[in-house]
Design an enzyme around this catalytic site. Structure first.
Site, mmCIF file in Angstrom:
data_model
loop_
_atom_site.group_PDB
_atom_site.id
_atom_site.type_symbol
_atom_site.label_atom_id
_atom_site.label_comp_id
_atom_site.label_asym_id
_atom_site.label_seq_id
_atom_site.Cartn_x
_atom_site.Cartn_y
_atom_site.Cartn_z
ATOM 1 N N TYR A 189 0.827 -1.201 0.000
ATOM 2 C CA TYR A 189 0.000 0.000 0.000
ATOM 3 C C TYR A 189 0.869 1.261 0.000
ATOM 4 C CZ TYR A 189 -3.679 3.303 1.374
ATOM 5 O OH TYR A 189 -4.552 4.354 1.424
ATOM 6 N N LYS A 193 1.369 4.217 -2.998
ATOM 7 C CA LYS A 193 1.042 5.624 -2.801
ATOM 8 C C LYS A 193 2.248 6.519 -3.069
ATOM 9 C CE LYS A 193 -3.197 4.682 -1.889
ATOM 10 N NZ LYS A 193 -4.241 4.991 -2.876
#
Length: 237
Positions: A189, A193
């Site tokens: 994750y 990002k």
């Protein structure tokens, strides 16, 4: 080859200045991951201002439910779409354009994303006496590859319409504050990002040539359904 204009930072947006939401009326808006998390209130807000919104997601029941609730505006539709599928995304954009009054694609919100609750086995240590286990990279596929597909298609469809003040070419990605901080136990994750911030920083050097505005929204802790059922009541980055 002409030299690209230097990127200049003009400071943070003054959020005390009221925004002119009238400009959203009649605009065509695509929202990926639009059935929950930040996607749903985003879709609702655009629809309330008179924009024609295409809500895309995999959850047909919830997606159709949101679109049904927005019927009073007569300008929202649900389109089933797996953002990791190029073909699904092409169909999503075509549906959004067909639904809009000007047959356009003005604003694209690349919001679809999943977190470690969906399974992140990049870090768990394998038995050193056994064969290494190939990790699943579903989070990378949804958050990064899917968003890159959305960006590529947004640019394509933006360029089909006039580049004038009456139209818009705006691309917004849902990022995260994890792109600026260490986030232990959040490997894929966080990596995605960071990568999306890199996409924004790269694209902004050239996107102006096509009249495209690109933005990266970086929320911090937001309670949402991105997590699994057992911990969805907890905060999500």
């Amino acid at each position: 080859m002409p030299q690209l204009p230097r990127y200049e930072y003009t400071g943070p947006v003054d959020c005390t200045i009221p925004t002119n939401r009238e400009v959203l009326k009649g605009k065509s808006v695509v929202v990926t991951g639009g059935k929950n998390r930040m996607g749903e209130p985003t879709a609702r807000a655009f629809a309330a201002e008179g924009a024609f919104v295409a809500i895309s997601d995999l959850d047909i029941t919830k997606g159709n439910g949101v679109a049904e609730e927005l019927k009073l505006y007569r300008n929202a539709q649900f389109v089933k779409c797996d953002t990791t599928s190029w073909e699904d995304q092409v169909s999503m954009f075509e549906a959004a354009i067909a639904h809009s009054p000007h047959k356009s694609c003005d604003i694209v919100i690349a919001n679809a994303g999943i977190s470690r609750a969906s399974g992140d086995d990049l870090w768990p240590l394998d038995d050193p006496d056994s064969a290494p286990v190939k990790p699943k990279l579903n989070i990378v596929n949804v958050n990064l590859i899917g968003t890159m597909y959305t960006w590529k298609l947004a640019v394509h469809y933006f360029r089909k319409q006039p580049d004038t003040e009456d139209w818009d070419r705006c691309f917004i990605m849902t990022g995260s504050m994890t792109a600026w901080i260490d986030s232990p136990a959040n490997w894929q994750y966080t990596s995605t990002k960071y990568a999306l911030q890199g996409l924004m920083r790269t694209a902004r050097r050239n996107s102006h040539e096509q009249g495209i505005r690109i933005n990266y929204v970086a929320p911090c802790y937001v309670k949402s359904a991105i997590r699994s059922a057992e911990d969805e009541a907890q905060a999500d980055i």
